[in-house]
Design a protein around this motif. Sequence first.
Motif, PDB file in Angstrom:
ATOM      1  N   GLU A   1       0.828  -1.209   0.000  1.00  0.00           N
ATOM      2  CA  GLU A   1       0.000   0.000   0.000  1.00  0.00           C
ATOM      3  C   GLU A   1       0.862   1.259   0.000  1.00  0.00           C
ATOM      4  OE1 GLU A   1      -3.795   1.447   2.556  1.00  0.00           O
ATOM      5  OE2 GLU A   1      -2.009   1.000   3.738  1.00  0.00           O
ATOM      6  N   ALA A   2       1.863   1.307   0.861  1.00  0.00           N
ATOM      7  CA  ALA A   2       2.703   2.499   0.969  1.00  0.00           C
ATOM      8  C   ALA A   2       3.417   2.789  -0.347  1.00  0.00           C
ATOM      9  CB  ALA A   2       3.721   2.316   2.099  1.00  0.00           C
ATOM     10  N   ILE A   3       3.949   1.757  -0.981  1.00  0.00           N
ATOM     11  CA  ILE A   3       4.668   1.960  -2.245  1.00  0.00           C
ATOM     12  C   ILE A   3       3.706   2.332  -3.364  1.00  0.00           C
ATOM     13  CG2 ILE A   3       5.955   0.723  -4.046  1.00  0.00           C
ATOM     14  CD1 ILE A   3       7.453  -0.670  -1.747  1.00  0.00           C
ATOM     15  N   ALA A   4       2.547   1.648  -3.429  1.00  0.00           N
ATOM     16  CA  ALA A   4       1.566   1.945  -4.479  1.00  0.00           C
ATOM     17  C   ALA A   4       1.079   3.387  -4.379  1.00  0.00           C
ATOM     18  CB  ALA A   4       0.396   0.970  -4.386  1.00  0.00           C
ATOM     19  N   GLN A   5       0.765   3.827  -3.180  1.00  0.00           N
ATOM     20  CA  GLN A   5       0.289   5.198  -3.012  1.00  0.00           C
ATOM     21  C   GLN A   5       1.398   6.197  -3.318  1.00  0.00           C
ATOM     22  OE1 GLN A   5      -1.272   4.950   1.025  1.00  0.00           O
ATOM     23  NE2 GLN A   5      -3.360   4.697   0.256  1.00  0.00           N
ATOM     24  N   GLY A   6       2.631   5.824  -2.984  1.00  0.00           N
ATOM     25  CA  GLY A   6       3.758   6.695  -3.305  1.00  0.00           C
ATOM     26  C   GLY A   6       3.954   6.870  -4.801  1.00  0.00           C
ATOM     27  N   ARG A   7       3.476   5.884  -5.578  1.00  0.00           N
ATOM     28  CA  ARG A   7       3.566   5.972  -7.038  1.00  0.00           C
ATOM     29  C   ARG A   7       2.308   6.570  -7.654  1.00  0.00           C
ATOM     30  NH1 ARG A   7       6.355   0.339  -9.211  1.00  0.00           N
ATOM     31  NH2 ARG A   7       8.128   0.285  -7.764  1.00  0.00           N
ATOM     32  N   GLY A   8       1.386   7.009  -6.822  1.00  0.00           N
ATOM     33  CA  GLY A   8       0.189   7.679  -7.319  1.00  0.00           C
ATOM     34  C   GLY A   8      -1.001   6.771  -7.576  1.00  0.00           C
ATOM     35  N   HIS A   9      -0.936   5.510  -7.150  1.00  0.00           N
ATOM     36  CA  HIS A   9      -2.049   4.583  -7.331  1.00  0.00           C
ATOM     37  C   HIS A   9      -3.056   4.720  -6.191  1.00  0.00           C
ATOM     38  CE1 HIS A   9       0.254   2.951 -10.560  1.00  0.00           C
ATOM     39  NE2 HIS A   9       1.188   2.427  -9.775  1.00  0.00           N
ATOM     40  N   GLU A  10      -4.273   4.262  -6.463  1.00  0.00           N
ATOM     41  CA  GLU A  10      -5.346   4.338  -5.471  1.00  0.00           C
ATOM     42  C   GLU A  10      -5.681   2.936  -4.967  1.00  0.00           C
ATOM     43  OE1 GLU A  10     -10.098   5.610  -5.125  1.00  0.00           O
ATOM     44  OE2 GLU A  10      -9.001   5.902  -7.011  1.00  0.00           O
ATOM     45  N   ILE A  11      -5.739   2.773  -3.657  1.00  0.00           N
ATOM     46  CA  ILE A  11      -6.169   1.505  -3.069  1.00  0.00           C
ATOM     47  C   ILE A  11      -7.680   1.580  -2.877  1.00  0.00           C
ATOM     48  CG2 ILE A  11      -5.877  -0.155  -1.206  1.00  0.00           C
ATOM     49  CD1 ILE A  11      -3.328   0.423  -2.867  1.00  0.00           C
ATOM     50  N   VAL A  12      -8.430   0.832  -3.688  1.00  0.00           N
ATOM     51  CA  VAL A  12      -9.894   0.919  -3.608  1.00  0.00           C
ATOM     52  C   VAL A  12     -10.473  -0.075  -2.616  1.00  0.00           C
ATOM     53  CG1 VAL A  12     -10.194   1.896  -5.903  1.00  0.00           C
ATOM     54  CG2 VAL A  12     -10.119  -0.588  -5.644  1.00  0.00           C
ATOM     55  N   HIS A  13      -9.741  -1.167  -2.318  1.00  0.00           N
ATOM     56  CA  HIS A  13     -10.200  -2.126  -1.315  1.00  0.00           C
ATOM     57  C   HIS A  13      -9.010  -2.676  -0.551  1.00  0.00           C
ATOM     58  CE1 HIS A  13     -14.246  -2.042  -2.811  1.00  0.00           C
ATOM     59  NE2 HIS A  13     -13.909  -2.549  -3.977  1.00  0.00           N
TER      60      HIS A  13
END
Length: 238
Positions: free
Chosen positions: A16-28
């Motif tokens: 989650e931390a890396i994905a959000q750092g790359r601008g992605h959205e965690i929807v679930h």
Amino acid sequence: MKIALIGYGKMGKAIEAIAQGRGHEIVHRIDINSSHLLEKEHLSQADVAIEFTTPETAYHNIEKCFDANVPVVCGTTGWLEKLPEVKAQCLEKHQAFLYASNFSIGVNIFFELNRRLAELMAPQKEYRVSMVEVHHTQKKDAPSGTAITLAEQILEKVPGKTGWVNEATNDPASLGIVSKREDPAPGTHTIHYSSAIDDITITHTAHSREGFAAGAVTAAEWLKGKKGIFTMKDVLSL
């Protein structure tokens, strides 16, 4: 990119931390307390799912992703007796599936080194090969999925080896894998070739979960929009 995290333990949170750092959205964020989010109407909101759960739940979770028409990146180990069924379902349903026993870029390069070293050592009958893997005490399976991948590569190349055992062994037909569980230990894998004259050893040591998590996000980015069955070799063009 919209991501569904199936499994929200330490690995899920690192992803989650890396994905959000790359601008992605965690929807679930799906764990044992939010399993209702595995239903089609929820999962279908995601562009891709990243699955890190348990050997007992992985197969069911992957099926749910296929039913929701969501590409799935899976890093759960210990369930691979069902992998042929998952691959058949993926092709039948025209879905996208990427499995890796380890998503670390360094480990996947290590896989290539291990395969090449096994090729070079195959004619050298005086050497005995063995393996040691060390992980944290929360790891549920032994040997690790990474160790099994390394073992299968060796068994393909070294004649006379017919299988692996999860212990030290003097059986020349078996590859011994010693599993140690210690804290803190994100993961260390050592391949050891030993003879009366000298030893050859290669080792990969992870310092944190960040490498695994970053590789999983990279795999998800690569898988989006594709159909078929893939591995990290495809992602990294190895």
